[in-house]
Design a protein around this motif. Structure first.
Motif, short mmCIF file in Angstrom:
data_model
loop_
_atom_site.label_atom_id
_atom_site.label_comp_id
_atom_site.label_asym_id
_atom_site.label_seq_id
_atom_site.Cartn_x
_atom_site.Cartn_y
_atom_site.Cartn_z
N ASN A 64 0.84 -1.20 0.00
CA ASN A 64 0.00 0.00 0.00
C ASN A 64 0.87 1.25 0.00
O ASN A 64 2.10 1.16 0.06
CB ASN A 64 -0.97 -0.02 1.19
N ASP A 65 0.23 2.40 -0.05
CA ASP A 65 0.95 3.67 -0.08
C ASP A 65 0.90 4.39 1.25
O ASP A 65 0.98 5.62 1.30
CB ASP A 65 0.38 4.57 -1.18
N SER A 66 0.78 3.65 2.35
CA SER A 66 0.75 4.29 3.66
C SER A 66 2.09 4.95 3.94
O SER A 66 3.12 4.60 3.36
CB SER A 66 0.43 3.27 4.76
N VAL A 67 2.08 5.90 4.85
CA VAL A 67 3.31 6.62 5.21
C VAL A 67 4.37 5.64 5.71
O VAL A 67 5.54 5.75 5.36
CB VAL A 67 3.00 7.70 6.29
N GLY A 68 3.96 4.66 6.49
CA GLY A 68 4.92 3.67 7.01
C GLY A 68 5.56 2.86 5.91
O GLY A 68 6.78 2.65 5.91
N THR A 69 4.77 2.41 4.95
CA THR A 69 5.31 1.61 3.84
C THR A 69 6.25 2.45 2.98
O THR A 69 7.34 1.99 2.62
CB THR A 69 4.16 1.05 2.97
N VAL A 70 5.84 3.68 2.68
CA VAL A 70 6.69 4.57 1.87
C VAL A 70 8.00 4.85 2.60
O VAL A 70 9.07 4.82 1.99
CB VAL A 70 5.93 5.87 1.52
N THR A 71 7.92 5.10 3.90
CA THR A 71 9.12 5.37 4.70
C THR A 71 10.06 4.18 4.72
O THR A 71 11.27 4.32 4.49
CB THR A 71 8.72 5.75 6.14
N LEU A 72 9.52 2.99 4.97
CA LEU A 72 10.36 1.79 5.01
C LEU A 72 10.98 1.50 3.65
O LEU A 72 12.15 1.10 3.56
CB LEU A 72 9.56 0.59 5.51
N GLU A 73 10.21 1.70 2.59
CA GLU A 73 10.77 1.46 1.25
C GLU A 73 11.90 2.44 0.95
O GLU A 73 12.93 2.06 0.41
CB GLU A 73 9.69 1.56 0.19
N ARG A 74 11.70 3.70 1.31
CA ARG A 74 12.75 4.69 1.09
C ARG A 74 13.99 4.34 1.91
O ARG A 74 15.12 4.45 1.42
CB ARG A 74 12.24 6.08 1.47
N GLU A 75 13.79 3.88 3.14
CA GLU A 75 14.93 3.48 3.97
C GLU A 75 15.65 2.28 3.38
O GLU A 75 16.89 2.20 3.43
CB GLU A 75 14.47 3.20 5.40
#
Length: 144
Positions: A64-75
């Motif tokens: 999904n595009d949740s803030v947590g998923t986006v943050t972890l993917e960026r990390e």
């Protein structure tokens, strides 16, 4: 996006195996060339996917595009970018980054199977390329 990932990582895998086959009598040179022409480019490729094409990667993985998923993917992308930068600085000792990247790919591939509850092409390529890198670099790492 998964098709592109699979094809490009197969190219990195075939490159590593071709270099190993051609230079099998000089494993030290083979390891350095595999590092320069397969490991470092694959780290940059992986990082760029998560950093610049995150939305497409998430969609292909069913994330999904949740803030947590986006943050972890960026990390994850930043971690891969950091490894690529360290790899460029550590070309005299490729066994550390080569082994670490191989181990990470194997773990990522296994995780894809666990999460998807099925074997996918991404998982197979991750494990195959990771196991190849572990076979090439870990023996040298543990003999020191």
């Amino acid at each position: 996006m998964n098709t592109v990932f699979v094809i490009v990582n197969l190219v990195f895998l075939v490159t590593a195996l071709a270099i190993l086959g051609i230079q099998h009598k000089d494993l030290s040179s083979a390891r350095k060339n595999i590092f320069n022409y397969s490991v470092i480019p694959s780290l940059f490729f992986a990082a760029s996917g998560h950093l610049f094409f995150g939305k497409q990667v998430r969609a292909a993985q069913g994330w999904n595009d949740s803030v947590g998923t986006v943050t972890l993917e960026r990390e994850l992308g930043l971690t891969q970018l950091a490894m690529a930068i360290v790899a460029i600085c550590a070309t005299k000792n490729p066994q550390y980054i080569g082994s670490l990247w191989g181990l990470m790919l194997c773990i990522f591939g296994i995780n894809h199977v666990i999460v998807n509850k099925k074997v996918t092409a991404v998982a197979v390529v991750d494990v195959a390329y990771g196991a190849t890198l572990l076979g090439i670099y870990s023996k040298e790492l543990f003999q020191q």
